[in-house]
Scaffold this active site. Structure first.
Site, mmCIF file in Angstrom:
data_model
loop_
_atom_site.group_PDB
_atom_site.id
_atom_site.type_symbol
_atom_site.label_atom_id
_atom_site.label_comp_id
_atom_site.label_asym_id
_atom_site.label_seq_id
_atom_site.Cartn_x
_atom_site.Cartn_y
_atom_site.Cartn_z
ATOM 1 N N ASP A 46 0.860 -1.186 0.000
ATOM 2 C CA ASP A 46 0.000 0.000 0.000
ATOM 3 C C ASP A 46 0.890 1.227 0.000
ATOM 4 O OD1 ASP A 46 0.029 1.033 3.070
ATOM 5 O OD2 ASP A 46 -0.153 -1.156 3.082
ATOM 6 N N ASP A 149 -9.495 3.686 6.411
ATOM 7 C CA ASP A 149 -8.287 3.554 7.229
ATOM 8 C C ASP A 149 -8.575 4.191 8.590
ATOM 9 O OD1 ASP A 149 -5.845 3.723 8.457
ATOM 10 O OD2 ASP A 149 -4.811 4.683 6.792
ATOM 11 N N GLU A 151 -7.370 4.494 12.279
ATOM 12 C CA GLU A 151 -6.305 4.283 13.247
ATOM 13 C C GLU A 151 -6.167 5.449 14.226
ATOM 14 O OE1 GLU A 151 -2.327 4.864 11.141
ATOM 15 O OE2 GLU A 151 -3.605 4.075 9.545
#
Length: 460
Positions: A46, A149, A151
């Site tokens: 990625d 994503d 986090e």
């Protein structure tokens, strides 16, 4: 996702050496595929602008060499498309270039949004809309699912963060038709999301820099494992995240949206005004698998005009057959569109066109062998079916002979077929009362309906 997990890296620095990577092949045997497939699991990466970083969030002129990447064992990539910074969601400076490069190199590609959740009302849906406005519906063959994503909590409590996450995911699902996936790491999910087990419908991409990942939230398995943040891959300068897909190459191909193609066949390249004209076919994947129960749409263009939606239907439950019947009045071109879905990519059929003609005027004749007979005597009814303009015979056509007694209704006597050459027909009747007869041709694709004159038979 370099730089995003900087704090985690400082907490537990890890560089996978060749020895650890070799051990990973054995440890991966404990995942959801047979041990024999461990070494054949597809590998990926990625990336974001950090692999092509220029000054002030720009994209450096010298970026990833995707031709070199494609020559490695890395067969898929997730590319950062958007990120939220200072409450503003913006496009990654290198997304367009990386997206084009991956497509050109023939690598399965997906896009992710690096989220900073917010308590501001509507922020999750806004972020999702911006993301989709940049990546599109991700309905092309080879497109991996869109990714959230996650986090950082943005200061939200677990219940608030769960609501924010669910809103982003469902918004992206509604806008793209794809089922998004979640990227996270174990300790974050267990603390910031209170180890929620409410998101199993979304595939998990787990970041855990070890050979055997720890799976939070009660997910029964994971789709992708990010096992290193310090990998090296040809064509990329510096560190890059390394991933492994939890399945076979065939499963990755399906996960990355199988290509589709609607086949098309038509009644004829000539359509006759007022006649039914059909376009039909099958919707299958590039591997030949039927895409059943799918909605397909028929678009039409007249001349150089715009494409217009004229009809829709669903493919059949076994063979994925579909068909559209039209009665065109002008020459046109048609295409069939499949808009894609959670499993299969969108596609267009090849265009099919037809000219337009008027159906031919037809003459149907009928004669009787006698006009006055004894009760029950045989009478031959005969006739011929021809084109009115040039007298050309119409062989093999169905003609129905009707009878009527007095002012009563017309009823069927018999259906006959015109002969192979002269297009003649004949039948024998035995009237017991005075009766009238007529022959009717119901018309065909290229010929108009026609009826004979009425013929009467009387009794002596």
């Amino acid at each position: 996702m370099p730089r995003h997990l900087a704090a985690l890296r400082r907490a537990r620095p890890l560089t996978l050496t060749a020895v650890v990577l070799a051990a990973a092949a054995t440890a991966l045997a404990g995942l959801a595929v047979p041990a024999s497939a461990a070494t054949s699991r597809p590998l990926g990466i990625d990336v974001s602008r950090w692999q092509s970083a220029g000054a002030s969030d720009s994209c450096a002129a010298q970026g990833i060499d995707w031709s070199k990447v494609s020559a490695t064992t890395r067969s898929f990539v997730f590319i950062r498309a958007t990120r939220t910074k200072a409450a503003v969601t913006a496009q990654d400076a290198c997304f367009d270039r990386n997206w084009r490069g991956a497509v050109t190199a023939g690598i399965y590609r997906g896009a992710y949004h690096y989220a900073i959740p917010s308590a501001v009302a509507g922020s999750a849906a806004r972020d999702a809309r911006v993301f989709v406005s940049i990546v599109g519906r991700m309905q092309d063959a080879g497109d991996l699912p869109p990714v959230l994503d996650l986090e950082t909590s943005g200061g939200l409590k677990p219940a608030q963060l769960a609501t924010w996450t669910r809103t982003w995911l469902t918004t992206v699902r509604s806008l793209t038709g794809r089922q998004p996936m979640i990227y996270t790491y174990p300790s974050f999910w267990r603390s910031a999301m209170a180890d929620s087990n409410a998101f199993h419908a979304y595939p998990l991409w787990i970041a855990n820099w070890t050979a055997t990942p720890s799976v939070p939230g009660g997910w029964p398995t994971y789709a992708v494992h990010q096992y290193s943040a310090t990998g090296r891959v040809a064509g990329i300068s510096g560190d890059v995240d390394l991933n492994v897909f939890n399945g076979s190459a065939a499963q990755l191909r399906a996960f990355a949206h199988l290509g589709t193609h609607p086949t098309t066949a038509t009644t004829s390249s000539t359509a006759y005004r007022g006649s039914a004209w059909r376009i039909s076919g099958y919707l299958r994947t590039s591997a030949g698998t039927p895409v059943t129960g799918a909605t397909v749409r028929l678009y039409r263009r007249v001349g150089a005009g715009p494409w217009a939606l004229v009809a829709s239907t669903r493919t059949s439950s076994v063979t994925a057959w579909y068909g559209f019947t039209r009665q065109p009045t002008t020459a046109a071109t048609y295409k069939v569109r499949y808009s894609g879905g959670t499993q299969f990519a969108a596609s267009w059929s090849y265009p099919r066109s037809h000219t337009i003609r008027d159906r031919a005027v037809v003459s149907t004749t009928l004669g009787t062998s006698a006009i006055r007979v004894r009760k029950g005597s045989a009478v031959t009814l005969s006739g011929r079916l021809t084109r009115a303009v040039n007298g050309a015979p119409l062989p093999g056509k169905r003609v129905v002979v009707y009878q009527r007694v007095g002012a009563g209704p017309w009823t069927v006597v018999r259906a006959v077929t015109t002969s192979a050459k002269a297009a003649r027909f004949a039948l024998t009747v035995r009237p017991r009362v005075a009766v009238s007869y007529r022959a009717v041709f119901a018309g065909s694709y290229a010929n108009r309906p026609s009826a004979s004159t009425v013929r009467a038979v009387r009794l002596r």
